[in-house]
Design a protein around this motif. Structure first.
Motif, PDB file in Angstrom:
ATOM      1  N   LEU A   1      -6.120  -4.701  -2.196  1.00 53.26           N
ATOM      2  CA  LEU A   1      -5.669  -3.588  -1.159  1.00 53.26           C
ATOM      3  C   LEU A   1      -6.081  -3.078  -1.399  1.00 53.26           C
ATOM      4  O   LEU A   1      -4.710  -1.897  -2.592  1.00 53.26           O
TER       5      LEU A   1
ATOM      6  N   ASN B   1      -8.490  -8.097   9.322  1.00 56.38           N
ATOM      7  CA  ASN B   1      -7.605  -7.038   9.769  1.00 56.38           C
ATOM      8  C   ASN B   1      -7.811  -5.770  10.073  1.00 56.38           C
ATOM      9  O   ASN B   1      -7.918  -5.553   8.875  1.00 56.38           O
TER      10      ASN B   1
ATOM     11  N   ASN C   1      -6.301  -3.135  10.048  1.00 52.47           N
ATOM     12  CA  ASN C   1      -5.178  -2.407   9.513  1.00 52.47           C
ATOM     13  C   ASN C   1      -5.793  -2.155   8.006  1.00 52.47           C
ATOM     14  O   ASN C   1      -4.689  -1.483   7.496  1.00 52.47           O
ATOM     15  N   ILE C   2      -6.275  -3.421   7.310  1.00 51.25           N
ATOM     16  CA  ILE C   2      -5.852  -3.454   5.764  1.00 51.25           C
ATOM     17  C   ILE C   2      -7.267  -2.955   5.668  1.00 51.25           C
ATOM     18  O   ILE C   2      -8.315  -3.460   5.953  1.00 51.25           O
ATOM     19  N   LYS C   3      -7.208  -2.389   4.642  1.00 53.67           N
ATOM     20  CA  LYS C   3      -8.048  -1.393   3.774  1.00 53.67           C
ATOM     21  C   LYS C   3      -8.116  -2.228   2.121  1.00 53.67           C
ATOM     22  O   LYS C   3      -7.135  -1.848   1.579  1.00 53.67           O
ATOM     23  N   PHE C   4     -10.008  -2.559   1.766  1.00 61.01           N
ATOM     24  CA  PHE C   4      -9.983  -2.246   0.703  1.00 61.01           C
ATOM     25  C   PHE C   4     -10.215  -1.567  -0.437  1.00 61.01           C
ATOM     26  O   PHE C   4     -10.766  -0.358   0.009  1.00 61.01           O
TER      27      PHE C   4
ATOM     28  N   ASP D   1      -3.939   0.229  -0.173  1.00 60.35           N
ATOM     29  CA  ASP D   1      -2.170   0.669  -0.054  1.00 60.35           C
ATOM     30  C   ASP D   1      -1.407   0.122  -1.168  1.00 60.35           C
ATOM     31  O   ASP D   1      -0.218   0.128  -0.999  1.00 60.35           O
TER      32      ASP D   1
ATOM     33  N   LEU E   1      -8.122 -11.321   4.678  1.00 62.45           N
ATOM     34  CA  LEU E   1      -7.450 -10.137   4.931  1.00 62.45           C
ATOM     35  C   LEU E   1      -8.822  -9.064   5.920  1.00 62.45           C
ATOM     36  O   LEU E   1      -8.277  -8.302   6.301  1.00 62.45           O
ATOM     37  N   SER E   2      -9.433  -9.070   5.038  1.00 62.14           N
ATOM     38  CA  SER E   2     -10.161  -8.179   5.803  1.00 62.14           C
ATOM     39  C   SER E   2     -10.593  -8.156   7.467  1.00 62.14           C
ATOM     40  O   SER E   2     -11.545  -7.238   7.624  1.00 62.14           O
TER      41      SER E   2
ATOM     42  N   ARG F   1      -4.180  -8.646  -4.799  1.00 63.41           N
ATOM     43  CA  ARG F   1      -2.947  -7.651  -4.354  1.00 63.41           C
ATOM     44  C   ARG F   1      -4.135  -5.495  -5.193  1.00 63.41           C
ATOM     45  O   ARG F   1      -3.819  -5.513  -4.592  1.00 63.41           O
TER      46      ARG F   1
END
Length: 94
Positions: free
Chosen positions: A77, A34, A36-39, A79, A31-32, A74
């Motif tokens: 993430l 991408n 567009n994905i913020k942690f 958002d 996921l990292s 979950r």
């Protein structure tokens, strides 16, 4: 083996007692990649996991029975929030 009715599954599932930590870390690593994905920060992540560990809907120490997610993914993430949103357990904007 443990059998449980998971909200995200169509039928009862049989699974090992624990999902391997390496598998969860691999998913977070993927996921990292991408942009567009913020942690969330590590501090927020730990706070969210603490909330999950105290929740009656946590199953097998890994799965939220409200949404069917792996809580360690979950919670990382930014958002996403806790599926029990009316309880405001997490602040997804952090």
């Amino acid at each position: 083996m443990f059998e449980s009715k998971c909200k995200s599954c169509l039928e009862s599932v049989k699974t090992k007692r624990h999902v391997l930590k390496d598998e969860i870390n691999d998913a977070i690593d993927k996921l990292s990649k991408n942009k567009n994905i913020k942690f969330v920060s590590d501090e927020v992540y730990e706070h969210r996991l603490l909330q999950c560990r105290e929740c009656k809907y946590l199953e097998l120490g890994t799965t939220c029975m409200q949404c069917g997610c792996f809580v360690e993914i979950r919670a990382k993430l930014r958002d996403l929030g806790c599926p029990l949103s009316k309880h405001k357990r997490w602040n997804p904007a952090k």
